[in-house]
Scaffold this motif. Structure first.
Motif, mmCIF file in Angstrom:
data_model
loop_
_atom_site.group_PDB
_atom_site.id
_atom_site.type_symbol
_atom_site.label_atom_id
_atom_site.label_comp_id
_atom_site.label_asym_id
_atom_site.label_seq_id
_atom_site.Cartn_x
_atom_site.Cartn_y
_atom_site.Cartn_z
ATOM 1 N N VAL A 71 0.856 -1.153 -0.211
ATOM 2 C CA VAL A 71 -0.048 -0.163 -0.038
ATOM 3 C C VAL A 71 0.966 1.254 -0.098
ATOM 4 O O VAL A 71 1.816 1.307 0.904
ATOM 5 C CB VAL A 71 -0.902 -0.044 1.324
ATOM 6 C CG1 VAL A 71 -1.636 1.220 1.230
ATOM 7 C CG2 VAL A 71 -1.919 -1.172 1.381
ATOM 8 N N ILE A 74 -3.388 5.971 0.901
ATOM 9 C CA ILE A 74 -4.871 5.853 0.906
ATOM 10 C C ILE A 74 -5.384 7.269 0.775
ATOM 11 O O ILE A 74 -5.078 8.365 1.212
ATOM 12 C CB ILE A 74 -5.424 5.517 2.355
ATOM 13 C CG1 ILE A 74 -4.743 4.475 2.817
ATOM 14 C CG2 ILE A 74 -6.845 5.400 2.484
ATOM 15 C CD1 ILE A 74 -4.683 3.088 2.056
ATOM 16 N N CYS A 97 -12.823 4.740 0.036
ATOM 17 C CA CYS A 97 -11.380 5.562 -0.292
ATOM 18 C C CYS A 97 -10.869 4.737 -1.348
ATOM 19 O O CYS A 97 -11.312 3.822 -2.162
ATOM 20 C CB CYS A 97 -10.770 5.205 1.015
ATOM 21 S SG CYS A 97 -10.342 3.579 1.461
ATOM 22 N N VAL A 99 -7.377 3.139 -2.546
ATOM 23 C CA VAL A 99 -6.054 2.443 -2.144
ATOM 24 C C VAL A 99 -5.112 2.310 -3.231
ATOM 25 O O VAL A 99 -5.266 1.482 -4.034
ATOM 26 C CB VAL A 99 -6.494 1.131 -1.416
ATOM 27 C CG1 VAL A 99 -4.974 0.438 -1.145
ATOM 28 C CG2 VAL A 99 -7.501 0.994 -0.270
ATOM 29 N N SER A 117 -4.595 1.671 -8.358
ATOM 30 C CA SER A 117 -5.555 1.799 -7.441
ATOM 31 C C SER A 117 -6.766 1.155 -7.535
ATOM 32 O O SER A 117 -7.165 0.723 -8.489
ATOM 33 C CB SER A 117 -5.802 3.206 -7.553
ATOM 34 O OG SER A 117 -4.732 4.288 -7.463
ATOM 35 N N LEU A 123 -12.055 -0.037 4.155
ATOM 36 C CA LEU A 123 -10.547 -0.593 4.377
ATOM 37 C C LEU A 123 -10.392 -0.938 5.817
ATOM 38 O O LEU A 123 -10.508 -0.390 6.829
ATOM 39 C CB LEU A 123 -9.769 0.601 3.923
ATOM 40 C CG LEU A 123 -8.335 0.358 4.059
ATOM 41 C CD1 LEU A 123 -7.674 -0.389 3.137
ATOM 42 C CD2 LEU A 123 -7.271 1.966 3.955
ATOM 43 N N TRP A 125 -7.322 -2.698 8.389
ATOM 44 C CA TRP A 125 -5.706 -2.818 8.395
ATOM 45 C C TRP A 125 -5.483 -3.893 9.498
ATOM 46 O O TRP A 125 -5.491 -3.591 10.592
ATOM 47 C CB TRP A 125 -5.025 -1.695 8.557
ATOM 48 C CG TRP A 125 -3.671 -1.468 8.478
ATOM 49 C CD1 TRP A 125 -2.665 -1.762 9.212
ATOM 50 C CD2 TRP A 125 -3.111 -0.905 7.175
ATOM 51 N NE1 TRP A 125 -1.581 -1.649 8.314
ATOM 52 C CE2 TRP A 125 -1.805 -0.870 7.337
ATOM 53 C CE3 TRP A 125 -3.695 -0.240 5.942
ATOM 54 C CZ2 TRP A 125 -0.622 -0.403 6.511
ATOM 55 C CZ3 TRP A 125 -2.757 0.041 4.867
ATOM 56 C CH2 TRP A 125 -1.531 0.079 5.166
#
Length: 162
Positions: A71, A74, A97, A99, A117, A123, A125
């Protein structure tokens, strides 16, 4: 679409549970879950049996698996806004969003690098259990006893073995 970052035990379990839960609640199989992992394979610190089992379950559930992918950034969602007297964003768009990812087929030479993207309605994590640089080696610099996989050796009560 849902993007889960991190291909360790937490990321794999989360991705599988999301597929089950979100598809069951909608009554359809239209929720797309993508698992993004920087390493060459998911569950890279697991035993071969656990790694293969996890990978089979991810594929059977229809999880899109992206390995050797990092990544980079963002970004906020800049989708269409709805109008009703004044310009307002749809409530869901506030959670969305973009990414930005980079993928490499050869991490040593950076050959085959590509940047792209993907949109994410949600999202999540789970990455970060392993240091990302030689300067931040954490447990790797300690004198604690470890096995061949780098895990700290402990007793049944989780005390560090002497």
């Amino acid at each position: 679409s849902v993007v889960v970052v991190g291909g360790g035990y937490s990321g794999v379990e989360l991705a599988l549970n999301l597929v089950d839960r979100l598809n069951a609640s909608s009554g359809r199989k239209d929720v797309e879950v993508t698992l993004v992992h920087r390493g060459k394979q998911v569950l890279q610190y697991a035993t071969e049996h656990n790694r293969n089992s996890g990978l089979e379950r991810l594929k059977a559930a229809g999880v899109n698996i992206m390995t050797s992918t990092s990544v980079e950034e963002i970004l906020p969602w800049e989708g269409e806004a709805t109008t009703s007297g004044s310009l307002t964003l749809d409530a869901l768009n506030k959670q969305k969003c973009i990414v930005k990812l980079s993928s490499s087929t050869d991490k040593d030479t950076n050959e085959g690098d590509s940047t792209f993207s993907i949109p994410a309605t949600l999202l999540l994590w789970t990455a970060g259990a392993t240091p990302t640089s030689d300067r931040n080696t954490g447990i790797r610099n300690s004198i604690l006893p470890r096995d061949v996989m780098g895990r700290i050796l402990t007793s049944p009560t989780l005390n560090v073995k002497e």
